[in-house]
Design a protein around this motif. Sequence first.
Motif, PDB file in Angstrom:
ATOM      1  N   GLU A 162     -72.583  28.581 -19.685  1.00 38.09           N
ATOM      2  CA  GLU A 162     -71.953  29.755 -19.074  1.00 38.09           C
ATOM      3  C   GLU A 162     -72.249  29.797 -17.580  1.00 38.09           C
ATOM      4  O   GLU A 162     -71.348  30.063 -16.759  1.00 38.09           O
ATOM      5  N   VAL A 163     -73.492  29.521 -17.209  1.00 35.99           N
ATOM      6  CA  VAL A 163     -73.858  29.524 -15.792  1.00 35.99           C
ATOM      7  C   VAL A 163     -73.183  28.356 -15.072  1.00 35.99           C
ATOM      8  O   VAL A 163     -72.700  28.504 -13.942  1.00 35.99           O
ATOM      9  N   GLU A 164     -73.134  27.193 -15.712  1.00 38.44           N
ATOM     10  CA  GLU A 164     -72.464  26.033 -15.108  1.00 38.44           C
ATOM     11  C   GLU A 164     -70.987  26.326 -14.865  1.00 38.44           C
ATOM     12  O   GLU A 164     -70.419  25.921 -13.843  1.00 38.44           O
ATOM     13  N   ALA A 165     -70.355  27.020 -15.800  1.00 34.74           N
ATOM     14  CA  ALA A 165     -68.932  27.336 -15.665  1.00 34.74           C
ATOM     15  C   ALA A 165     -68.667  28.254 -14.479  1.00 34.74           C
ATOM     16  O   ALA A 165     -67.576  28.221 -13.893  1.00 34.74           O
ATOM     17  N   VAL A 166     -69.639  29.074 -14.116  1.00 38.36           N
ATOM     18  CA  VAL A 166     -69.502  29.933 -12.945  1.00 38.36           C
ATOM     19  C   VAL A 166     -69.769  29.147 -11.666  1.00 38.36           C
ATOM     20  O   VAL A 166     -69.073  29.306 -10.657  1.00 38.36           O
ATOM     21  N   LEU A 167     -70.784  28.283 -11.697  1.00 42.15           N
ATOM     22  CA  LEU A 167     -71.175  27.551 -10.493  1.00 42.15           C
ATOM     23  C   LEU A 167     -70.169  26.483 -10.075  1.00 42.15           C
ATOM     24  O   LEU A 167     -69.908  26.309  -8.877  1.00 42.15           O
ATOM     25  N   MET A 168     -69.620  25.754 -11.035  1.00 41.92           N
ATOM     26  CA  MET A 168     -68.766  24.615 -10.685  1.00 41.92           C
ATOM     27  C   MET A 168     -67.592  24.966  -9.772  1.00 41.92           C
ATOM     28  O   MET A 168     -67.372  24.291  -8.750  1.00 41.92           O
ATOM     29  N   PRO A 169     -66.808  26.004 -10.067  1.00 39.70           N
ATOM     30  CA  PRO A 169     -65.694  26.318  -9.163  1.00 39.70           C
ATOM     31  C   PRO A 169     -66.148  26.730  -7.767  1.00 39.70           C
ATOM     32  O   PRO A 169     -65.412  26.540  -6.798  1.00 39.70           O
ATOM     33  N   LEU A 170     -67.349  27.271  -7.655  1.00 39.00           N
ATOM     34  CA  LEU A 170     -67.853  27.693  -6.348  1.00 39.00           C
ATOM     35  C   LEU A 170     -68.190  26.505  -5.463  1.00 39.00           C
ATOM     36  O   LEU A 170     -68.311  26.645  -4.245  1.00 39.00           O
ATOM     37  N   PHE A 171     -68.338  25.326  -6.084  1.00 43.56           N
ATOM     38  CA  PHE A 171     -68.654  24.110  -5.326  1.00 43.56           C
ATOM     39  C   PHE A 171     -67.570  23.053  -5.504  1.00 43.56           C
ATOM     40  O   PHE A 171     -67.853  21.860  -5.546  1.00 43.56           O
ATOM     41  N   ARG A 207     -72.926  33.788   0.451  1.00 42.48           N
ATOM     42  CA  ARG A 207     -71.707  33.975  -0.338  1.00 42.48           C
ATOM     43  C   ARG A 207     -71.952  33.569  -1.800  1.00 42.48           C
ATOM     44  O   ARG A 207     -71.479  34.239  -2.721  1.00 42.48           O
ATOM     45  N   LEU A 208     -72.715  32.495  -2.005  1.00 39.26           N
ATOM     46  CA  LEU A 208     -73.047  32.049  -3.359  1.00 39.26           C
ATOM     47  C   LEU A 208     -73.820  33.139  -4.104  1.00 39.26           C
ATOM     48  O   LEU A 208     -73.512  33.445  -5.266  1.00 39.26           O
ATOM     49  N   TYR A 209     -74.802  33.725  -3.447  1.00 43.18           N
ATOM     50  CA  TYR A 209     -75.602  34.787  -4.068  1.00 43.18           C
ATOM     51  C   TYR A 209     -74.695  35.947  -4.497  1.00 43.18           C
ATOM     52  O   TYR A 209     -74.808  36.463  -5.620  1.00 43.18           O
ATOM     53  N   ALA A 210     -73.788  36.349  -3.607  1.00 44.11           N
ATOM     54  CA  ALA A 210     -72.893  37.465  -3.910  1.00 44.11           C
ATOM     55  C   ALA A 210     -71.965  37.137  -5.076  1.00 44.11           C
ATOM     56  O   ALA A 210     -71.724  37.977  -5.952  1.00 44.11           O
ATOM     57  N   GLU A 211     -71.446  35.914  -5.099  1.00 39.80           N
ATOM     58  CA  GLU A 211     -70.535  35.497  -6.175  1.00 39.80           C
ATOM     59  C   GLU A 211     -71.266  35.464  -7.515  1.00 39.80           C
ATOM     60  O   GLU A 211     -70.722  35.899  -8.540  1.00 39.80           O
ATOM     61  N   LEU A 212     -72.486  34.951  -7.518  1.00 46.53           N
ATOM     62  CA  LEU A 212     -73.253  34.880  -8.756  1.00 46.53           C
ATOM     63  C   LEU A 212     -73.624  36.269  -9.256  1.00 46.53           C
ATOM     64  O   LEU A 212     -73.580  36.546 -10.461  1.00 46.53           O
ATOM     65  N   LYS A 213     -74.010  37.156  -8.342  1.00 45.70           N
ATOM     66  CA  LYS A 213     -74.364  38.521  -8.723  1.00 45.70           C
ATOM     67  C   LYS A 213     -73.170  39.233  -9.369  1.00 45.70           C
ATOM     68  O   LYS A 213     -73.332  40.041 -10.295  1.00 45.70           O
ATOM     69  N   ALA A 214     -71.972  38.931  -8.881  1.00 47.33           N
ATOM     70  CA  ALA A 214     -70.775  39.577  -9.402  1.00 47.33           C
ATOM     71  C   ALA A 214     -70.356  39.010 -10.754  1.00 47.33           C
ATOM     72  O   ALA A 214     -69.736  39.718 -11.558  1.00 47.33           O
ATOM     73  N   LEU A 216     -72.486  37.134 -13.056  1.00 46.86           N
ATOM     74  CA  LEU A 216     -73.498  36.920 -14.083  1.00 46.86           C
ATOM     75  C   LEU A 216     -74.438  38.121 -14.195  1.00 46.86           C
ATOM     76  O   LEU A 216     -74.672  38.818 -13.205  1.00 46.86           O
ATOM     77  N   PRO A 217     -74.995  38.341 -15.380  1.00 43.06           N
ATOM     78  CA  PRO A 217     -76.045  39.357 -15.488  1.00 43.06           C
ATOM     79  C   PRO A 217     -77.272  38.913 -14.704  1.00 43.06           C
ATOM     80  O   PRO A 217     -77.471  37.710 -14.462  1.00 43.06           O
ATOM     81  N   ALA A 218     -78.116  39.851 -14.312  1.00 44.87           N
ATOM     82  CA  ALA A 218     -79.249  39.553 -13.435  1.00 44.87           C
ATOM     83  C   ALA A 218     -80.166  38.481 -14.011  1.00 44.87           C
ATOM     84  O   ALA A 218     -80.660  37.620 -13.278  1.00 44.87           O
ATOM     85  N   TYR A 219     -80.392  38.507 -15.327  1.00 44.53           N
ATOM     86  CA  TYR A 219     -81.320  37.544 -15.929  1.00 44.53           C
ATOM     87  C   TYR A 219     -80.772  36.117 -15.943  1.00 44.53           C
ATOM     88  O   TYR A 219     -81.524  35.169 -16.121  1.00 44.53           O
ATOM     89  N   ALA A 220     -79.452  35.960 -15.757  1.00 39.06           N
ATOM     90  CA  ALA A 220     -78.846  34.620 -15.801  1.00 39.06           C
ATOM     91  C   ALA A 220     -78.738  33.969 -14.430  1.00 39.06           C
ATOM     92  O   ALA A 220     -78.362  32.797 -14.323  1.00 39.06           O
ATOM     93  N   LEU A 221     -79.064  34.703 -13.369  1.00 41.50           N
ATOM     94  CA  LEU A 221     -78.984  34.105 -12.029  1.00 41.50           C
ATOM     95  C   LEU A 221     -79.975  32.956 -11.904  1.00 41.50           C
ATOM     96  O   LEU A 221     -81.149  33.117 -12.254  1.00 41.50           O
ATOM     97  N   PRO A 222     -79.553  31.798 -11.410  1.00 41.35           N
ATOM     98  CA  PRO A 222     -80.509  30.711 -11.198  1.00 41.35           C
ATOM     99  C   PRO A 222     -81.593  31.137 -10.206  1.00 41.35           C
ATOM    100  O   PRO A 222     -81.290  31.679  -9.140  1.00 41.35           O
ATOM    101  N   VAL A 223     -82.828  30.926 -10.569  1.00 42.00           N
ATOM    102  CA  VAL A 223     -83.943  31.239  -9.681  1.00 42.00           C
ATOM    103  C   VAL A 223     -84.101  30.137  -8.637  1.00 42.00           C
ATOM    104  O   VAL A 223     -84.421  30.398  -7.481  1.00 42.00           O
ATOM    105  N   PHE A 224     -83.856  28.909  -9.044  1.00 45.13           N
ATOM    106  CA  PHE A 224     -83.992  27.754  -8.154  1.00 45.13           C
ATOM    107  C   PHE A 224     -82.661  27.011  -8.067  1.00 45.13           C
ATOM    108  O   PHE A 224     -81.893  26.967  -9.020  1.00 45.13           O
ATOM    109  N   ILE A 225     -82.437  26.410  -6.913  1.00 48.93           N
ATOM    110  CA  ILE A 225     -81.291  25.514  -6.735  1.00 48.93           C
ATOM    111  C   ILE A 225     -81.799  24.226  -6.109  1.00 48.93           C
ATOM    112  O   ILE A 225     -82.578  24.245  -5.147  1.00 48.93           O
ATOM    113  N   ARG A 226     -81.379  23.117  -6.680  1.00 54.89           N
ATOM    114  CA  ARG A 226     -81.730  21.790  -6.155  1.00 54.89           C
ATOM    115  C   ARG A 226     -80.440  21.106  -5.721  1.00 54.89           C
ATOM    116  O   ARG A 226     -79.501  20.980  -6.510  1.00 54.89           O
ATOM    117  N   ILE A 227     -80.377  20.699  -4.482  1.00 57.39           N
ATOM    118  CA  ILE A 227     -79.194  20.033  -3.948  1.00 57.39           C
ATOM    119  C   ILE A 227     -79.393  18.518  -4.013  1.00 57.39           C
ATOM    120  O   ILE A 227     -80.330  17.976  -3.413  1.00 57.39           O
TER     121      ILE A 227
END
Length: 290
Positions: A162-171, A207-214, A216-227
Motif C-alpha cells: 500500500e505504501v509502495e503504491a503511493v510512493l511510486m507515482p510520486l517518483f 512536497r513528498l511529506y505533504a503528499e504522503l500525509k494526505a 496515508l495514515p500517520a502510522y504508515a508514513l515511512p520514518v526513513f528514506i534511502r536513496i
Amino acid sequence: MIGNGLRPHIWEEFVKRFGIAQVGEFYGATEGNCSVMNTDNKVGAVGFMTQILPAMYPIMLIKVNPDNGEIMRDSNGLCIQCDAHEIGHLVGKIDTDPGRRFDGYLDRAASQKKIVTNVLKIGDSAFLSGDLLERDENGYLYFRDRTGDTFRWKGENVSTTEVEAVLMPLFGNSDVVVYGVQIPEFEGTAGMAAIAVDVPSQQEFRRLYAELKAALPAYALPVFIRIISSGHAHSTGTFKLKKFDLQREGYNPNQIGDPLFLIDHQNKTYSSLDSKAYKESGLTDGTIRI
C-alpha cells in the motif's frame, strides 16, 4: 501483452499510453499448484475463480488473523473460506491430480511450512502460496500483499504494498521497496523506503511529506528514506530491489553509503540523516521522538 505483476495503480495509464488492446495477467509460482489467469481485460485482476461451484475449484481464499497472519479456524478445527471482498491467504488443494500435486523442495522442513492441513475436512491438505488476495462478487481475484510484507508500527498493521503504491507515482514509477526496521526501545518496526532515484531537493522532500500525509495514515508514513542512486548494486537478476538485504542493512549512515533521510514532522519534510544527525537523533538509544 501477457505477464504477471502489472501494478494496479498504473494499469489504466499504462495501456492508454502504449495503446495496448488487451492485457493477459496471470498469477502463479513455479513450485505452486494454484495458478490463475485474467484473460478478459479486467483491470487490476490477477485471475478468476468460478462462483458457480466454488467448492469444486482447486483454489480458495482462507481467512487469516490480520495481526499475526495465522490461519483462522472454526469450531471444528477447519479453515474458514473468505466471502467476497475479504482478504485471505490463497491456497491450492493438494491431491493426486498432476496439476494439484505439491512435490515440495529438497529441504523437507521447508516443504512442510508450505502445507496447511485440515482445510475443508479432516485429513486434507493445501499449498500455502504466501500471498494475500481478495475476491470480488464475480470471482475476480486481486493481489493485496505478501504474508511477510506487513509490519506493525504504533499498534497498527502497515501494508508495504500500500505504501509502495503511493510512493511510486510520486517518483515517476521508479523502483520502490518498503520494509520495516527496528529502532531500539520501540515496539514493532518503523517503516523505511528505498527508492532508486536521484537525490530529491529540499523542496521535493517537503512536497513528498505533504503528499504522503494526505494519502496515508500517520502510522504508515515511512520514518526513513534511502536513496539508491545506482540500483544495480542492490538489484536481483530480474532488476528488483533486494528487500531483505536492504532491511538487514538498516539505517546507520556509518555503514551505508547511500543517502539517508529521517522524517521531520517539525519542519514537515525529510531531513538528511548523516553521521552527525544520526548521533544526535536518539536513534541509537531509543530516545528519539517519532
